[in-house]
Scaffold this motif. Structure first.
Motif, short mmCIF file in Angstrom:
data_model
loop_
_atom_site.label_atom_id
_atom_site.label_comp_id
_atom_site.label_asym_id
_atom_site.label_seq_id
_atom_site.Cartn_x
_atom_site.Cartn_y
_atom_site.Cartn_z
N ARG A 114 -12.48 5.18 -1.08
CA ARG A 114 -11.63 5.04 -2.26
C ARG A 114 -12.05 6.03 -3.34
NH1 ARG A 114 -11.67 -0.87 -4.55
NH2 ARG A 114 -13.82 -0.34 -5.07
N TYR A 119 -6.83 7.08 -4.66
CA TYR A 119 -6.48 6.87 -3.26
C TYR A 119 -7.34 5.74 -2.69
CZ TYR A 119 -10.51 10.03 -2.61
OH TYR A 119 -11.74 10.63 -2.67
N ASN A 120 -6.80 5.10 -1.66
CA ASN A 120 -7.46 4.00 -0.97
C ASN A 120 -7.66 4.35 0.50
OD1 ASN A 120 -7.97 1.69 -2.77
ND2 ASN A 120 -5.75 1.68 -3.08
N PRO A 121 -8.54 3.63 1.20
CA PRO A 121 -8.66 3.83 2.65
C PRO A 121 -7.31 3.62 3.32
CG PRO A 121 -10.49 2.51 1.84
CD PRO A 121 -9.54 2.65 0.69
N GLU A 171 -20.01 -1.86 -2.30
CA GLU A 171 -19.54 -0.53 -2.67
C GLU A 171 -20.71 0.45 -2.67
OE1 GLU A 171 -17.83 -1.14 -6.46
OE2 GLU A 171 -16.10 -2.26 -5.72
N LYS A 227 0.83 -1.20 0.00
CA LYS A 227 0.00 0.00 0.00
C LYS A 227 0.86 1.25 0.00
CE LYS A 227 -3.72 0.55 2.20
NZ LYS A 227 -4.71 0.75 3.28
N VAL A 273 -7.10 3.94 -9.62
CA VAL A 273 -7.39 4.29 -8.23
C VAL A 273 -6.50 5.46 -7.82
CG1 VAL A 273 -7.37 3.51 -5.84
CG2 VAL A 273 -8.10 1.94 -7.65
N GLN A 309 0.92 4.03 -2.94
CA GLN A 309 0.66 5.44 -2.70
C GLN A 309 1.84 6.29 -3.15
OE1 GLN A 309 -0.45 6.49 1.28
NE2 GLN A 309 -0.62 8.65 0.83
N ASP A 344 -4.81 5.79 3.04
CA ASP A 344 -3.84 6.68 2.40
C ASP A 344 -3.91 8.08 3.01
OD1 ASP A 344 -3.08 4.67 0.71
OD2 ASP A 344 -4.06 5.47 -1.08
N TYR A 351 -7.59 8.83 4.40
CA TYR A 351 -8.86 8.58 3.72
C TYR A 351 -9.55 7.35 4.33
CZ TYR A 351 -7.44 11.66 -0.15
OH TYR A 351 -7.07 12.73 -0.92
N VAL A 361 -11.77 6.80 -7.40
CA VAL A 361 -11.46 6.14 -8.67
C VAL A 361 -11.80 7.08 -9.83
CG1 VAL A 361 -11.91 4.13 -10.12
CG2 VAL A 361 -12.06 3.92 -7.63
#
Length: 239
Positions: free
Chosen positions: A116, A60-62, A88, A6, A58, A10, A64, A113, A118
């Motif tokens: 997510r 950003y992800n949870p 989702e 991850k 993507v 990032q 980040d 975050y 996208v």
């Protein structure tokens, strides 16, 4: 190992936002947009860069952290929450000149975050690095007003989303989504999965409700889209 992945993912996304500033030149349209936001006068101090991303990428992800504040120039970004059951739910979309509520929150509170982001289509955005974002807030009242105004709009849209999700009338929620996404040709270019994401329910539930609406003569289901046959009746159902 997962954490290292991850972090590297990032870092890759952050690297894309740090192109050589010496090779970066704003277009007249970009200058105009920044001026409207109150940023053009002190552009050099904001260290603005251009970011591009392909559809499906993507951003950003949870978990980040936020590397930069984005002003979207074109395209669309979908911000979605992944539930514990791996469902989702679309929280909102970011369109041209709009801001991302979660990005603003992450920058203001130095938090990560929890959802997510996208790219729904190919996007181009102007990126202001985190530390320069705070400089912009302290030096440009017009920019601060822009942030607060868009932030309030996003909060209002989230409240409406919560109302739709908690409402027992799923059919009403579907009607609202179809009407909001309907073009002048009376076609809503949505899949059943996308509708389910937007109202926070299962795809199977949406399939049953759409079948019922089709039997009533309000819509016609087609591949990747919904044709609205009776907009008046659908609007009555939505209200």
């Amino acid at each position: 190992m997962e954490k290292d992945y991850k972090q590297s993912e990032q870092s890759y996304r952050e690297a894309k936002m740090t192109e050589a500033q010496s090779q970066f030149q704003l277009t007249p349209a970009e200058h105009q947009l920044l001026a409207e936001l109150g940023l053009d006068a002190k552009l050099a101090s904001y260290n603005v860069k251009r970011l591009t991303a392909k559809a499906g990428e993507v951003l950003y992800n949870p978990g980040d952290t936020s590397a930069a504040f984005l002003v979207l120039l074109n395209g669309s970004i979908r911000v979605e929450l992944i539930t514990k059951s791996n469902r989702e739910i679309v929280l909102y979309r970011v369109q041209k000149s709009q801001t991302c509520l979660l990005t603003t929150t992450a920058l203001l509170k130095s938090e990560v975050y929890f959802a997510r982001g996208v790219a729904e289509s190919d996007i181009t955005a102007l990126a202001i690095p985190a530390k320069n974002f705070h400089t912009a807030l302290s030096t440009s009242p017009k920019f601060t007003q822009y942030i607060l105004s868009d932030y309030a709009h996003r909060v209002e849209s989230l409240v409406k989303l919560i109302d739709r999700i908690t409402s027992k009338d799923i059919k009403s929620g579907i009607a609202n989504i179809l009407l909001s996404e309907c073009g002048t040709d009376n076609i809503a270019k949505l899949t059943q999965l996308e509708i389910a994401r937007n109202i926070g329910t299962a795809r199977e539930v949406v399939t049953r409700k759409l079948a019922n609406l089709e039997k009533q003569g309000l819509i016609k289901r087609e591949r990747g889209r919904i044709l609205i046959l009776d907009k008046t009746a659908l609007a009555a159902l939505a209200s």
